[in-house]
Design an enzyme around this catalytic site. Structure first.
Site, PDB file in Angstrom:
ATOM      1  N   GLY A  27       0.926  -1.268  -0.131  1.00 53.25           N
ATOM      2  CA  GLY A  27      -0.300  -0.064   0.296  1.00 53.25           C
ATOM      3  C   GLY A  27       0.360   1.548   0.130  1.00 53.25           C
ATOM      4  N   MET A 109      -4.189  -7.293  -6.768  1.00 56.86           N
ATOM      5  CA  MET A 109      -3.819  -8.293  -7.853  1.00 56.86           C
ATOM      6  C   MET A 109      -4.685  -8.829  -8.509  1.00 56.86           C
ATOM      7  SD  MET A 109      -0.945  -6.657  -8.176  1.00 56.86           S
ATOM      8  CE  MET A 109       0.176  -7.768  -8.990  1.00 56.86           C
ATOM      9  N   ILE A 111      -8.075 -10.077 -11.317  1.00 52.69           N
ATOM     10  CA  ILE A 111      -8.895  -9.253 -12.071  1.00 52.69           C
ATOM     11  C   ILE A 111      -9.513  -9.091 -12.331  1.00 52.69           C
ATOM     12  CG2 ILE A 111      -8.654 -10.200 -14.866  1.00 52.69           C
ATOM     13  CD1 ILE A 111      -6.416 -11.017 -14.916  1.00 52.69           C
ATOM     14  N   HIS A 128      -0.013   0.431 -12.976  1.00 57.40           N
ATOM     15  CA  HIS A 128       0.821  -0.772 -13.360  1.00 57.40           C
ATOM     16  C   HIS A 128       1.849  -0.845 -14.129  1.00 57.40           C
ATOM     17  CE1 HIS A 128       1.193  -4.948 -14.660  1.00 57.40           C
ATOM     18  NE2 HIS A 128       1.982  -4.215 -16.275  1.00 57.40           N
ATOM     19  N   ASP A 169      -4.545  -4.914 -17.320  1.00 55.39           N
ATOM     20  CA  ASP A 169      -3.537  -4.076 -17.723  1.00 55.39           C
ATOM     21  C   ASP A 169      -3.628  -2.908 -19.103  1.00 55.39           C
ATOM     22  OD1 ASP A 169      -2.719  -4.138 -14.915  1.00 55.39           O
ATOM     23  OD2 ASP A 169      -0.823  -6.087 -15.372  1.00 55.39           O
TER      24      ASP A 169
HETATM   25  C1  GAR Z   1       2.463  -1.534  -7.605  1.00 53.32           C
HETATM   26  O1  GAR Z   1       4.095  -0.828  -7.840  1.00 53.32           O
HETATM   27  C2  GAR Z   1       2.369  -1.488  -8.632  1.00 53.32           C
HETATM   28  O2  GAR Z   1       1.854  -0.554 -10.223  1.00 53.32           O
HETATM   29  C3  GAR Z   1       1.772  -3.243  -9.134  1.00 53.32           C
HETATM   30  O3  GAR Z   1       1.279  -3.700  -7.570  1.00 53.32           O
HETATM   31  C4  GAR Z   1       2.252  -2.027  -6.819  1.00 53.32           C
HETATM   32  C5  GAR Z   1       1.468  -2.562  -5.474  1.00 53.32           C
HETATM   33  O4  GAR Z   1       2.527  -1.249  -4.803  1.00 53.32           O
HETATM   34  N1  GAR Z   1       0.248  -3.464  -9.215  1.00 53.32           N
HETATM   35  C6  GAR Z   1       0.375  -4.716 -10.600  1.00 53.32           C
HETATM   36  O5  GAR Z   1       1.277  -5.183 -10.016  1.00 53.32           O
HETATM   37  C7  GAR Z   1      -0.603  -4.594 -10.696  1.00 53.32           C
HETATM   38  N2  GAR Z   1      -1.032  -5.177 -12.371  1.00 53.32           N
HETATM   39  P1  GAR Z   1       2.081  -0.681  -3.381  1.00 53.32           P
HETATM   40  O6  GAR Z   1       1.368  -1.855  -2.581  1.00 53.32           O
HETATM   41  O7  GAR Z   1       3.473  -0.562  -2.284  1.00 53.32           O
HETATM   42  O8  GAR Z   1       1.275   0.675  -3.476  1.00 53.32           O
END
Ligand code: GAR
Length: 213
Positions: A27, A109, A111, A128, A169
């Site tokens: 987060g 995470m 879909i 993404h 994505d």
């Molecule tokens: C982020 O890098 C986001 O782009 C990715 O999950 C991470 C969450 O980080 N999302 C994906 O890969 C979606 N396909 P966070 O929990 O530290 O915000």
């Protein structure tokens, strides 16, 4: 002498966008939104944070910021033989309790199917860790690093896009930014560099959507 009544500006009240944020993990991007709202860099209110994982650290970040949280796990649905559409319909119902203007996928995470998306047409925003059209899915950072090491790409990036349908994505891009890759990078160092870019990019993209630029 009579005191002036305190009148809230109805226009600015109306303009504050209501965000529902979906997370699955750390987060850090949720935190970037919390901080941007706190420092008035974003005219929005996070009305709920929902997670499919109970141990997602982002839930603690939300609680600390006084934001309502909801835990919506998939496993009980699977165990009961219920399909993904039922899970998605219940997730949409849960979020609709909070009347969000925008649903922000900040490290979510799963879909989402049309059963969910039709509740929020062109109102779901995904972050993404790759440039548009590159490396969809859950392993974008590792795949970009492997492609760099194979000489296929020189840089990667991050993007924020609308989610109009079930394509993963992909969708109309609101903002994207390149991130360099270096020969000594590991998945962790590259992921950290992408995160630094994402934190500003997500705020910038939401500001654009909210202000209608
Ligand atoms: C982020 O890098 C986001 O782009 C990715 O999950 C991470 C969450 O980080 N999302 C994906 O890969 C979606 N396909 P966070 O929990 O530290 O915000």
């Amino acid at each position: 002498m009579r005191a002036e009544p305190c009148i809230l500006n109805p226009v600015s009240e109306l303009m504050t966008a209501r965000l529902a944020v979906l997370i699955s993990g750390n987060g850090s991007n949720l935190q970037a939104l919390i901080d941007a709202i706190r420092y008035r860099a974003l005219d929005a209110e996070i009305v709920v944070v929902a997670s499919n994982r109970k141990d997602a650290f982002g839930l603690q970040r939300a609680t600390k910021a006084g934001i309502p949280t909801r835990y919506h796990p998939l496993k009980p649905y699977r165990d009961a033989g219920k399909d993904r559409q039922t899970y998605d319909a219940d997730l949409a119902r849960l979020l609709n309790e909070y009347r969000p203007d925008w649903v922000v996928l900040a490290g979510w995470m799963h879909i989402l199917s049309d059963v969910f998306l039709r509740h929020f047409p062109y109102r779901v925003v995904n972050l993404h860790p790759a440039l548009p059209g590159q490396f969809p899915g859950a392993n974008a950072v590792a795949e970009a690093l492997a492609a760099f090491q194979a000489g296929a790409i020189k840089k990667t990036g991050a993007m924020v896009h609308l989610v109009p349908d079930e394509e993963v994505d992909a969708g109309p891009v609101i903002a994207s930014e390149e991130v360099p890759i270096y020969p000594h990078d590991t998945v962790e160092t590259l992921a950290n560099r992408i995160h630094q870019t994402e934190h500003g990019l997500l705020v910038q993209a939401l500001r654009r959507l909210i202000e209608g630029d």
